[in-house]
Design an enzyme around this catalytic site. Structure first.
Site, mmCIF file in Angstrom:
data_model
loop_
_atom_site.group_PDB
_atom_site.id
_atom_site.type_symbol
_atom_site.label_atom_id
_atom_site.label_comp_id
_atom_site.label_asym_id
_atom_site.label_seq_id
_atom_site.Cartn_x
_atom_site.Cartn_y
_atom_site.Cartn_z
ATOM 1 C CE LYS A 1 -1.612 3.181 2.230
ATOM 2 N NZ LYS A 1 -1.659 4.447 1.512
ATOM 3 C CD GLU B 1 13.154 1.113 9.750
ATOM 4 O OE1 GLU B 1 13.770 2.122 10.143
ATOM 5 O OE2 GLU B 1 13.549 -0.035 9.939
ATOM 6 C CB CYS C 1 13.246 9.436 7.800
ATOM 7 S SG CYS C 1 14.213 8.364 6.742
ATOM 8 C CD GLU D 1 9.953 13.578 10.945
ATOM 9 O OE1 GLU D 1 8.794 13.165 11.092
ATOM 10 O OE2 GLU D 1 10.869 12.899 10.455
HETATM 11 P P1 NAD Z 1 2.321 8.880 7.207
HETATM 12 O O1 NAD Z 1 2.519 8.205 8.520
HETATM 13 O O2 NAD Z 1 1.322 9.934 7.097
HETATM 14 O O3 NAD Z 1 1.951 7.801 6.078
HETATM 15 C C1 NAD Z 1 2.742 6.657 5.814
HETATM 16 C C2 NAD Z 1 1.868 5.594 5.174
HETATM 17 O O4 NAD Z 1 0.907 5.141 6.136
HETATM 18 C C3 NAD Z 1 1.055 6.074 3.974
HETATM 19 O O5 NAD Z 1 1.002 5.061 2.999
HETATM 20 C C4 NAD Z 1 -0.318 6.309 4.572
HETATM 21 O O6 NAD Z 1 -1.363 6.214 3.644
HETATM 22 C C5 NAD Z 1 -0.404 5.199 5.589
HETATM 23 N N1 NAD Z 1 -1.351 5.414 6.692
HETATM 24 C C6 NAD Z 1 -1.854 6.587 7.145
HETATM 25 N N2 NAD Z 1 -2.686 6.371 8.171
HETATM 26 C C7 NAD Z 1 -2.695 5.032 8.402
HETATM 27 C C8 NAD Z 1 -3.330 4.202 9.358
HETATM 28 N N3 NAD Z 1 -4.131 4.701 10.293
HETATM 29 N N4 NAD Z 1 -3.098 2.868 9.321
HETATM 30 C C9 NAD Z 1 -2.260 2.347 8.390
HETATM 31 N N5 NAD Z 1 -1.632 3.088 7.457
HETATM 32 C C10 NAD Z 1 -1.830 4.424 7.465
HETATM 33 O O7 NAD Z 1 3.776 9.401 6.777
HETATM 34 P P2 NAD Z 1 4.182 10.250 5.480
HETATM 35 O O8 NAD Z 1 3.747 11.654 5.673
HETATM 36 O O9 NAD Z 1 3.767 9.541 4.239
HETATM 37 O O10 NAD Z 1 5.775 10.165 5.564
HETATM 38 C C11 NAD Z 1 6.556 11.034 6.314
HETATM 39 C C12 NAD Z 1 7.019 10.387 7.598
HETATM 40 O O11 NAD Z 1 7.696 9.161 7.302
HETATM 41 C C13 NAD Z 1 8.017 11.223 8.358
HETATM 42 O O12 NAD Z 1 7.729 11.172 9.734
HETATM 43 C C14 NAD Z 1 9.353 10.546 8.062
HETATM 44 O O13 NAD Z 1 10.352 10.759 9.019
HETATM 45 C C15 NAD Z 1 8.932 9.120 8.006
HETATM 46 N N6 NAD Z 1 9.906 8.319 7.273
HETATM 47 C C16 NAD Z 1 10.688 7.438 7.980
HETATM 48 C C17 NAD Z 1 11.653 6.693 7.324
HETATM 49 C C18 NAD Z 1 12.505 5.702 8.077
HETATM 50 O O14 NAD Z 1 13.037 4.800 7.446
HETATM 51 N N7 NAD Z 1 12.686 5.842 9.393
HETATM 52 C C19 NAD Z 1 11.832 6.832 5.950
HETATM 53 C C20 NAD Z 1 11.017 7.754 5.254
HETATM 54 C C21 NAD Z 1 10.061 8.481 5.934
#
Ligand code: NAD
Length: 496
Positions: free
Chosen positions: A175, A250, A284, A385
Site C-alpha cells: 500500500k 521505521e 527521515c 519533526e
Molecule cells: P504517514 O505516517 O502519514 O503515512 C505513511 C503511510 O501510512 C502512507 O502510505 C499512509 O497512507 C499510511 N497510513 C496513514 N494512516 C494510516 C493508518 N491509520 N493505518 C495504516 N496506514 C496508514 O507518513 P508520510 O507523511 O507519508 O511520511 C513522512 C514520515 O515518514 C516522516 O515522519 C518521516 O520521518 C517518516 N519516514 C521514515 C523513514 C525511516 O526509514 N525511518 C523513511 C522515510 C520516511
C-alpha cells in the site's frame, strides 16, 4: 481525459471494486493532473490478501536461488527504465531529477544485493549436547506481508521491504502513499514483466485510514512493515499488538549535524546544505538541527547563508534546479506554522521563512530554504519533526555539550559530526544515541548493504537493509535430527 490507473491483484490490473479514484497532482504545478488512481477499500484488500495467501503455498517452495534470479531480472528492468521512472517520480512528488534517479538506483542496488542473498540465507549448524544428534537453525518465511510506505522515497522504500520479503519466501501486498501511486505502478509493471507469479506481489492503492487500516487488521496478514510518521506508527503498532502480529516500524527523526571548532568548514557547509535541503528537507534522515561550536558559529553561518542565497528553487524536472516543492498544501502549512512557533519561542529567522511563489512556482508548494537562529535545545523547533527545508541552529561551548544536545530528543535515527580530532570522532561514535552516525559526512547517504533504522521513538528496534532485514522477514526455526535410534532427553540424560 486524464489516465486512470489500476490496482495489481493476483496478476491482474483491476479498478477499485467500489469504482472510486484519487487524483494525483504534481506538487510543482497543481494544474498538472498526473492521473487518477484507485481509492480502494476493504473489499480490494480482502481480494489482495486472499491472492497473497494462495500464492504463498507455492512461492515458499520455490528455491531461494530461483527467487533471487527473478529479483535479478527485476533489477535489470529497473535499470532499463531508470530515467523514465525518475521523471515520473519527480512529476508526482517533486524532488529533483538527480535525487529521483538516486531513488530508483536504490531499488536497483537492493534488487542485486538481495538477489545474491538467494544463495546465502545462511542458518547455523552447531553440535548437539547428545550423541548421534544433529542440530541446526534455518530461516522460514513468515507468510503474507503488508508493506505500508510513505511518499518521500517512492521506489527505494517499497523495494527495501519487498525484495527481502520475497527472497525469504513471503508474499506481499503493497500500500503505497496516496501522493506517490504512479511510481508504484511502474514498479509493478516491471515485476509483472520479470515474471513474478500471480498473487506473489499485489498492489492496493488508496488512503491510509481505509486500505492501511484494513491491511493492519486483516487476520490473514502475518507481518506489517510500516515506514511513516510516529503518530501513525503508534496506531499500527497498537493494532498489531492486539492481534500479536509481527510489526517493524521505521519512523521519524530530528537529526543533527555537529560542527566542532577544528572542522573543515567548507566541507561542513556543503554537508549541512545537502543534509538540510536535499529532498526539500523531507527525508527521515534530513539534518534539521545544526549544532555549532561557539568559536566557528558566526563564520559558519555567514558561509552557509551565502550558499543558500544562490540556491535555485523550482520544478525538479529542470536539471539546474536544486530544491523542488514540498509534497502538498498540508505539508507547506505545517512548515509555515513552525515559523511562528519558532518566533514565539525566541528563535530568529536568518534567511527564508516563507512560501516561495515567484513566477511559475506560484502554482506549486514551494518554500524557501530557512535557517532559524538562536534556537535552544528544548524549543519545539529543536524537538519536533518539521519535515521541510528548515535548519535550527543551536550554539554549544564544547564537545560534551554538543553530544548532550544531539542526544536530547525523543528520536534517534541519523547523526553527524565534523571534526579533525580522531579521539572526539571515536567518542562520538560511542556516545551518540542514533542508528546511524556519519563522521565528516552529512546525515543523509545510507547505503543498502548496511543496517538502516533508529533508536528511541524512531522505531521498534528493527533494522531494514543490511543483513538485518532478513530478521524482519523470516522466522528462525531450530531443527534437531536424532539418529541414535533411542529416546534421548536433553538436560537429563547427560547431566552429572
Ligand atoms: P504517514 O505516517 O502519514 O503515512 C505513511 C503511510 O501510512 C502512507 O502510505 C499512509 O497512507 C499510511 N497510513 C496513514 N494512516 C494510516 C493508518 N491509520 N493505518 C495504516 N496506514 C496508514 O507518513 P508520510 O507523511 O507519508 O511520511 C513522512 C514520515 O515518514 C516522516 O515522519 C518521516 O520521518 C517518516 N519516514 C521514515 C523513514 C525511516 O526509514 N525511518 C523513511 C522515510 C520516511
Amino acid at each position: 481525459m486524464s489516465e486512470v490507473f489500476k490496482n495489481y491483484i493476483d496478476g491482474k490490473w483491476l479498478p477499485a471494486q467500489a469504482g472510486q479514484v484519487i487524483e494525483n497532482r504534481n506538487p510543482a504545478n497543481r494544474n498538472d493532473l498526473v492521473g487518477l488512481f484507485p481509492a480502494s477499500d476493504q473489499g480490494d484488500v480482502d481480494t489482495a490478501v486472499a491472492a497473497a495467501k494462495k500464492a504463498f503455498a507455492s512461492w515458499r517452495l520455490v528455491p531461494a536461488p530461483k527467487r533471487g534470479e527473478l529479483l535479478y531480472r527485476v533489477g535489470e528492468l529497473l535499470k532499463t527504465h531508470k530515467e523514465e521512472i525518475a521523471r515520473i517520480m519527480t512529476r508526482e512528488m517533486g524532488k529533483v531529477l538527480k535525487e529521483t534517479r538516486g531513488d530508483v538506483q536504490e531499488g536497483i542496488d537492493t534488487a542485486f544485493y538481495v538477489a545474491g542473498e538467494g544463495r546465502r540465507l545462511f542458518g547455523e549448524t552447531t553440535p548437539s549436547e547428545l550423541p548421534d544428534k544433529f542440530a541446526m537453525s534455518v530461516r522460514a518465511p513468515v507468510g503474507v506481508c503488508a508493506l505500508i510506505t510513505p511518499w518521500n522515497f517512492p521506489m527505494a522504500i517499497p523495494t527495501w521491504k519487498m525484495f527481502p520479503a520475497l527472497i525469504c519466501g513471503n508474499t506481499v501486498v503493497l500500500k503505497p502513499a496516496e501522493d506517490t501511486p504512479y511510481t508504484a505502478v511502474k514498479l509493478f509493471e516491471i515485476l509483472q514483466r520479470a515474471g513474478v507469479p500471480p498473487g506473489v506481489v499485489n498492489l492496493v492503492q488508496g488512503r491510509g485510514e481505509e486500505v492501511g487500516v484494513a491491511l493492519v487488521r486483516h487476520p490473514d496478514v502475518h507481518l506489517v512493515s510500516f515506514t511513516g510518521s510516529a503518530v501513525v506508527g503508534r496506531e499500527v503498532a497498537a493494532a498489531c499488538g492486539q492481534s500479536l502480529k509481527r510489526v517493524a516500524l521505521e519512523l521519524g527523526g530530528k537529526n543533527a549535524q555537529i560542527v566542532m571548532e577544528d572542522a573543515d568548514l567548507g566541507l561542513a557547509v556543503e554537508g549541512a546544505l545537502w543534509g538540510a535541503f536535499g529532498t526539500t528537507g523531507q527525508r527521515c534522515t534530513a539534518t534539521s538541527r545544526l549544532i555549532l561550536h561557539h568559536d566557528i558559529k558566526t563564520e559558519f553561518i555567514d558561509r552557509l547563508v551565502a550558499r543558500i542565497e544562490k540556491i535555485k528553487i523550482g520544478d525538479g524536472l529542470d536539471e539546474s534546479v536544486e530544491i523542488g516543492p514540498l509534497i502538498n498544501q498540508a505539508a507547506r502549512d505545517k512548515v509555515q506554522s513552525y515559523m511562528e512557533i519558532g518566533r514565539r519561542e525566541g528563535a530568529r529567522v536568518l534567511i527564508g521563512g516563507s512560501a516561495y511563489d515567484i513566477g511559475a512556482c506560484a502554482n506549486g508548494f514551494f518554500f524557501e530554504p530557512t535557517i532559524l537562529d538562536r534556537v535552544t535545545p528544548n524549543m519545539r523547533v529543536a524537538q519536533e519533526e518539521i519535515f521541510g527545508p528548515v535548519l535550527s541552529v543551536i550554539e554549544v561551548p564544547d564537545f560534551d555539550a554538543a553530544i548532550a544536545v544531539l542526544n536530547g530528543t525523543r528520536y534517534g535515527l541519523s547523526s553527524s559530526i565534523y571534526t579533525a580530532d580522531v579521539n572526539r570522532a571515536f567518542r562520538a561514535m560511542r556516545d551518540i544515541e542514533a542508528g546511524i552516525t556519519y563522521i565528516n559526512g552529512p546525515t543523509i547517504g545510507a547505503e543498502v548493504h548496511l543496517p538502516f533504522g533508529g533508536v528511541k521513538d524512531t522505531g521498534n528496534g528493527h533494522r531494514e537493509a543490511g543483513t538485518t532485514v532478513y530478521d524482519i522477514f523470516s522466522e528462525w526455526k531450530s531443527i534437531y535430527v536424532d539418529y541414535s535410534g533411542r529416546l534421548q532427553k536433553a538436560q537429563i540424560d547427560n547431566a552429572e
